[in-house]
Enzyme design. Sequence first.
Site, PDB file in Angstrom:
ATOM      1  CG  HIS A  96      -2.126  -0.895   1.012  1.00 23.95           C
ATOM      2  ND1 HIS A  96      -3.115  -0.667   0.080  1.00 23.95           N
ATOM      3  CD2 HIS A  96      -2.457  -2.042   1.638  1.00 23.95           C
ATOM      4  CE1 HIS A  96      -4.006  -1.641   0.136  1.00 23.95           C
ATOM      5  NE2 HIS A  96      -3.618  -2.495   1.075  1.00 23.95           N
ATOM      6  CG  HIS A 213      -7.679  -2.653   4.203  1.00 28.40           C
ATOM      7  ND1 HIS A 213      -7.436  -1.643   3.314  1.00 28.40           N
ATOM      8  CD2 HIS A 213      -6.985  -3.726   3.739  1.00 28.40           C
ATOM      9  CE1 HIS A 213      -6.633  -2.075   2.359  1.00 28.40           C
ATOM     10  NE2 HIS A 213      -6.354  -3.341   2.588  1.00 28.40           N
ATOM     11  CG  HIS A 251      -5.296  -5.952  -0.786  1.00 32.62           C
ATOM     12  ND1 HIS A 251      -4.391  -5.082  -0.213  1.00 32.62           N
ATOM     13  CD2 HIS A 251      -4.696  -6.404  -1.911  1.00 32.62           C
ATOM     14  CE1 HIS A 251      -3.304  -5.017  -0.951  1.00 32.62           C
ATOM     15  NE2 HIS A 251      -3.465  -5.816  -1.999  1.00 32.62           N
ATOM     16  CG  ASN A 273      -1.998  -8.205   1.243  1.00 30.11           C
ATOM     17  OD1 ASN A 273      -1.391  -9.009   0.542  1.00 30.11           O
ATOM     18  ND2 ASN A 273      -1.926  -6.904   1.057  1.00 30.11           N
TER      19      ASN A 273
END
Length: 343
Positions: A96, A213, A251, A273
């Site tokens: 990122h 996230h 992600h 991830n």
Amino acid sequence: MPVATPDQYADMLDRAKAGGFAYPAINVSSSQTINAVLQGLTEAGSDGILQVTTGGADYFAGHTVKNRAAGALAFARYVTEVAKSYPITVALHTDHCPKDALPTFVLPLLEASEEQVKAGGEPIFQSHMWDGSAVPLDENIEIAADLLPRMKNINSILEVEIGVVGGEEDGVKHEGSNEALYTTVADVTKAVETLGLGEKGRYISALTFGNVHGVYKPGNVKLRPELLGEVQEGIAATFGTDAKPLDLVFHGGSGSTDEEIALAVANGVVKMNIDTDTQYAFTRAVAGYMLSNYEGVLKVDGEVGNKKQYDPRAWGKVAETAMAARVVAATQQLGSHGKSLGA
């Protein structure tokens, strides 16, 4: 084994795609978390990827200094040395990097690798992520196209994000319509028209299918991993390739079900991830240790405590082992368990 060479890293990704599994890519921010990942991968007999964000790199350099390029180089040098003692192979990746961080993060690291390759060595990092999800798609692709030849020249791999991952990670935050969380075939087609399919340099693609996230409760995020298969089919049809032409990255996988992860991997994900879950595993173990040993770690009511209990190595080993167990669980979910290059 030492850190992967570029050829070994490429072989890792090829083996994952051909074998229908993916590697855990775990964010680290200290020597303790690095050691925990190496321990977990070794216990699992799995290769993997260690990665660092801008915030993690700032922390490696010292939280009062925040020199992220120096911190990232320190991370890479530490892993390169200690990984020699472990019987698995790991790759190093920067995670990122938004546009405003390019001059302080990826670009100086690229320059350092270019100097090392020019001197006859290997690149310091095997891959770098350019996170262009916060800029218009055309600009995202344009910057990726500028970076890709430099990556190819040092035999490293570029990660691009085509789409938007919701939530926040180390200051990279996205808010917007739900539609923005789902990458379209048209978006990926535009990217492939400019970046090619490997002939201009290898890249891996973080496509979004509802990813967010951070932490969320079941049902709050609507993942559509089948979308990855639809994109792969669309690109294959448009460009006349074999099935699953793209190497994909997952992600925002915290809280995902085994079924969602399995379908994403079946549709071409080779890297997933992992950050939130391993952070919690580490810190939860520290909290448990402190609560169970509070009279030893604190000098309560004028007592002297127990040096063996408040020694950071005592609770550090507990935290590392707990995080390592979460890494093992990730390799089992992703199918890389027992499939190390050295196995």
